[in-house]
Scaffold this motif. Structure first.
Motif, PDB file in Angstrom:
ATOM      1  N   GLY A 162       0.863  -1.181   0.000  1.00  0.00           N
ATOM      2  CA  GLY A 162       0.000   0.000   0.000  1.00  0.00           C
ATOM      3  C   GLY A 162       0.894   1.224   0.000  1.00  0.00           C
ATOM      4  O   GLY A 162       1.924   1.227   0.662  1.00  0.00           O
ATOM      5  N   VAL A 163       0.501   2.246  -0.763  1.00  0.00           N
ATOM      6  CA  VAL A 163       1.366   3.411  -0.950  1.00  0.00           C
ATOM      7  C   VAL A 163       0.769   4.606  -0.211  1.00  0.00           C
ATOM      8  O   VAL A 163      -0.387   4.958  -0.417  1.00  0.00           O
ATOM      9  N   SER A 164       1.568   5.212   0.663  1.00  0.00           N
ATOM     10  CA  SER A 164       1.081   6.360   1.430  1.00  0.00           C
ATOM     11  C   SER A 164       1.535   7.685   0.808  1.00  0.00           C
ATOM     12  O   SER A 164       0.926   8.713   1.027  1.00  0.00           O
ATOM     13  N   SER A 165       2.601   7.664   0.045  1.00  0.00           N
ATOM     14  CA  SER A 165       3.074   8.876  -0.636  1.00  0.00           C
ATOM     15  C   SER A 165       3.937   8.417  -1.797  1.00  0.00           C
ATOM     16  O   SER A 165       4.429   7.286  -1.797  1.00  0.00           O
TER      17      SER A 165
ATOM     18  N   GLY B 162       6.200   5.797  -0.171  1.00  0.00           N
ATOM     19  CA  GLY B 162       5.992   5.471   1.241  1.00  0.00           C
ATOM     20  C   GLY B 162       5.049   4.284   1.322  1.00  0.00           C
ATOM     21  O   GLY B 162       4.106   4.189   0.536  1.00  0.00           O
ATOM     22  N   SER B 164       2.344   1.904   3.273  1.00  0.00           N
ATOM     23  CA  SER B 164       1.388   1.909   4.381  1.00  0.00           C
ATOM     24  C   SER B 164       1.063   0.496   4.849  1.00  0.00           C
ATOM     25  O   SER B 164       0.634   0.283   5.977  1.00  0.00           O
TER      26      SER B 164
END
Lengths: 266, 266
Positions: A162-165, B162, B164
Motif C-alpha cells: 500500500g502506498v502512502s506517498s 511510502g 502503508s
C-alpha cells in the motif's frame, strides 16, 4: 431542408478533423457514445449521413462501417420503408458506457489510493504482465506495476505494498506519457486554441458533427493515457489543458435532441 | 590459581564452538565487544589467553590475531614488565558500538515505517546498487529496494513510495533469508537447545569464554540477516527462536567483572 452554409462550421470541422487516422467505424462509435448512448435512443440513417459527411466521409464508407459494426455486435439497424434507423445493441451500450466516465470526466484525476505490485525477477514478470491487462494498473518497469484502488486479494505471488506517498522521477513520467501521446495532445491543444466561440445558427446536425469530432479527438487521447494525477505528468503534458478546452467548447455546443436531428432527416 | 575442571563447561564450549569458520581476530572482536567495550576497559594478556584457549585456539594464534588487530587500528596494547594489557582504540570502540544495538537487541524488529525505491530498467540499476550499500535497505529484486525509516531527500532519479502496508510473498522471504543463513540459524538453534542450565562454580574466565562463544555465534547470524519483522520471515526461520535462547543463556552467565578476570591472571 438543406444545411445552412456556415464558414465558421467549415473551418472548425477542418480544424478538428484528423484525416490521417480516421476510421469511420470508430467515428460512429464516438457519435453514438455522445448522442445516442441511452437504451431506446436511435439515429436515422439520413441524420447519420448529415452528421458524418461534412467530415469528408462518403455515404458509401458510412454504409461499410455500419455493416462492420452490425457484424461485430455493436449496432442494430431496422427499416421503415426507405428510411433506416440505427441504435446501439446492449453490448454496444455496455462498451460505450465503460469508457464514458473517463471521456467525460471534467476534472483531472485526484491523488488517490495506490498500491505497488512487485514481481520476482524472471518468472514473476509473466504474472505481472497479466496484472497489467487490468485497466487500473500501469507499468513502472519490467517488474513493478502501480495500481489504483485497494490491494487485490489474490496476489499471485507478487509483493504488494500500500502506498502512502509517492515521488515520480522524470523517466517514469516519460514512460507513462510517451512522446507520441504528448505530441498528439500538443497537436489537439493547438487545434482547439485556434477555434473561436461558435456563432449562433448552427443546425442540430452541425452541432452533432462538431461534438462527434471533438469527442472523437479527445477520446483517442484520453483513453490512451493512464488516469493519473498531476504529480505523474511530464512538464510538457498538454492533456489537462486539452481537457479544459474540450469541455469549454462542448459546453457551447449543447447536445442536440435526437428528435431535432430526426426532424431534419425527414 | 588453576581453572576448575568442569564437565558442563567443556561440553558447552564444544557445543558452541564452530571450528569450521573460526577467525581468531573475529573472536577477539566479539570478546572485546562483550566484555570490554567501554572507554578505559582493558584486558590482560593472560586473561585473554585463559578465555580463548578453551575454544581450542593456541596462544600463538592469539598473538598473531592481536598483531593484526593492532595493525588494523582496532586494538592497542601496553606492557608493564612481563604483563601486557589490551584495549580497544577509539576506532575499535566505534566499530563495536555500531553493531552492539543489533547484536544485543532482545526483541524482534517491529513493523515500522518503510519505503520502496524503484529504478528504471537498465541504467537505473546502478543507482539502486548504491542505495543497497546502506544498511537500512534490502533488495526486493534487481530494480526495487525496500528501505527502513522515512524516504530519503535525494532520490537520485528513483521512484519512491511510502509504504502503508505490505504483503510479502514466499520468494521474497527466501531471498531475504537465504538457505545458508536459515541453515546456520537452524544449526545454532539446535546447539543452543542442547545446552542445559549452567551449574554453579564457573570461574569468571569460563563465563567469559562462554559469553564470547555465544555472542560470536549469534553475531554471525544476526548481522547477516536484515532486521525485518515477522511478516518477512520464512516459515522455517529459526532466528527469533535463537534470539530467545541466546538471551536466556546470556542472562544465566552474567558479564564478569574485568577486575575479577584480572585478579585471576595474577
Amino acid at each position: 431542408m438543406n444545411e445552412q452554409h456556415n464558414p465558421w462550421f467549415d473551418a472548425t470541422v477542418q480544424q478538428l478533423n484528423d484525416p490521417q487516422n480516421q476510421r469511420v467505424w470508430s467515428v460512429i462509435v464516438s457519435l453514438f457514445g455522445d448522442l445516442a448512448q441511452e437504451k431506446g435512443a436511435q439515429i436515422s440513417g439520413s441524420a447519420l449521413t448529415r452528421i458524418i459527411t461534412p467530415m469528408g466521409i462518403k455515404p458509401e464508407a458510412i454504409r461499410v462501417a455500419l455493416h462492420r459494426l452490425r457484424k461485430d455486435g455493436w449496432i442494430e439497424s431496422s427499416r421503415a420503408g426507405r428510411a433506416s434507423v440505427h441504435y446501439l445493441t446492449e453490448y454496444g451500450r455496455n462498451q460505450s458506457a465503460a469508457v464514458t466516465p473517463r471521456i467525460y470526466e471534467r476534472h483531472a484525476a485526484a491523488p488517490s489510493e495506490w498500491h505497488l505490485l512487485i514481481a520476482e525477477d524472471g518468472a514473476g514478470q509473466a504474472t505481472l504482465d497479466e496484472v497489467l491487462l487490468l485497466p487500473s494498473y500501469v507499468a513502472v518497469n519490467r517488474t513493478a506495476a502501480l495500481g489504483h484502488g485497494p490491494m487485490p486479494r489474490n496476489l499471485d505471488d507478487l509483493m504488494a505494498a500500500g502506498v502512502s506517498s509517492i515521488a515520480v522521477p522524470e523517466w517514469l513520467k516519460l514512460r507513462l506519457f510517451p512522446e507520441h501521446l504528448r505530441d498528439a495532445c500538443a497537436a489537439l491543444q493547438l487545434d482547439l486554441k485556434k477555434i473561436s466561440a461558435p456563432p449562433a445558427g448552427l443546425t442540430p446536425a452541425q452541432t452533432g458533427t462538431l461534438r462527434t469530432l471533438l469527442v472523437h479527438r479527445w477520446r483517442r487521447v484520453v483513453l490512451r493515457h493512464p488516469d493519473l494525477p498531476p504529480g505523474f505528468h511530464p512538464a510538457d503534458w498538454a492533456g489537462e489543458s486539452c481537457r479544459a478546452l474540450v469541455f469549454a467548447l462542448l459546453d457551447k455546443l449543447p447536445r442536440p435532441d435526437l428528435t431535432a436531428l430526426d426532424g431534419l432527416s425527414e
